[in-house]
Design an enzyme around this catalytic site. Sequence first.
Site: not given
Ligand code: TNX
Length: 524
Positions: A189, A260, A324, A415-417, A464-465
């Site tokens: 990332d 990313h 993204e 989404y466990f974050d 996601w951390t």
């Molecule tokens: C979106 S889920 C992202 C991650 C982030 C996350 C945070 C995804 C494919 N991309 O890069 O960490 O949201 O919830």
Amino acid sequence: MRPVFLSIFACLCYFSRGQDSPIVPQPVKTTWLQGSFTLDSKTILFVGSGSEKTSADFFNDYLQRVYGFRLTIRKQPAARSIRLLTRQTPVKGQESRYHLKVAASGIVISGEGAEGTFYGMQTLIQLLPTVPSKSLRIPAVSIEDYPRFAYRGLHLDVGRHFFPVSFVKRYIDYIALHKMNYFHWHLTDDQGWRIAIKKYPRLTTIGACRDSTLIGHYPGMGFDSTRYCGFYTREEVKEVIKYAAARYVTILPEIELPGHSSAALAAYPWLGCTGGPYQVQPAWGVIKDVFCAGNDSAFAFIQDVLDEVMALFPSTYIHIGGDECPKDSWKVCPKCQKRMHDLGLKDEHALQSYFIQRIERYINSRGKQIIGWDELLEGGLAPKATVMSWRGEQGGIDAARLHHNVIMTPDEYVYFDYSQAKKDDSLTIGGYLPLEKVYHYEPIPSTLDSAAAGYIRGAQANVWTEYIANTQKIEYMIFPRLSAISEVLWSPKTSKNWTDFQRRMKTQYKRYDLWKANYYHGEE
Ligand code: TNX
């Protein structure tokens, strides 16, 4: 009130027949019988084939860790034993099916395939008392069981924060203990590249370290000015793959592209459109520097990296990200614009599709398949891609209608974050995702007809951390929600019962204690 109470009561009777089931996820069919089997250090584990030894070893390690003793493994049948039997030629698609029979005279686990025997072993583990002792009473029972979905995944982002091999193994154990079968390892990332690649050493000498990390919630309260590093060597990766394979967990490696990708660009600035300089990012968010779509050497680099990744990981599927990816740098890059013009691509979304499809062709030419986030649908879907639907379910719905395989990971359900408590006691990314909401998630959208529904291969919870910097907190975020998603993915839809799940969770919390796992206890 009364009819509701009665129907819940009737339902519990159906499942328990005089016993309260302690099993999560709920098996397909449980019939309680008279009597019990007593397991102690003299019980023999009878193992016929090599694959059964794998399940026996897992059971012994569990017994040792939790109860302080192990069993003798034998290749000959014996009295008062646990017999593992696996069909040598399983019916395709039925490999995870098993039958578990506990009687006073012995225990038999018959797996349709090797993983079936392993899942039967997981159920047996859940029949053990949660108070450790050297003599374990197991109630007599007959269980027929198989999973609802073929893909039952849990993800971990090791890019934003790095977690050691010892924890990754523990995490894989948690997956296996929940009868889940995929570990999505998010290895690269903007904030760090975490896998050693022989041909490109700077990916880890440069890309695995950032100089500083954001303090507080994005956009933050400044930076900590502390260097943060971490990556897995090839030997460590091999060790983790082997560990996972012995638990019937397939690792899905993710190499993020085209977005990313700051850590790779910082290591090799010629991968970007401007040539840099770039930095391994100290802050979270969506970063504008991405692999250059006009640059053939960036494709050559990605192919080299993927060659090493595909040689390491046995998985048929390689996750290539795709989410993204801002188009800012491509819009002002002459090489990207020329590529669009030459190929008649109408916009930068089409250029991203070109990017993904070129990589897909390469991966397919090596006998593997791609999985990517739902942004893959923008500008034209790569022909054979499996779509992970994260921005809600729509991407998954669209992809299934186009006859593409889909793995559901909608942020609002899995989404466990996101926080489990309305008022959490530490920083999280935001959102509110309590246990009950995860439990009620249904991976097959009601709007799909049955043909399209068949493309939903399963679902996955994502971790996601950005705001999870230590392993204690990972456990706090995944438990107890992991138990809920395991039931969503394994148990028949018709057996879903929140009240009964809550009752069974009381035992599951005791197991978390036996595992010495950290977990969220619920709001006081
Ligand atoms: C979106 S889920 C992202 C991650 C982030 C996350 C945070 C995804 C494919 N991309 O890069 O960490 O949201 O919830």
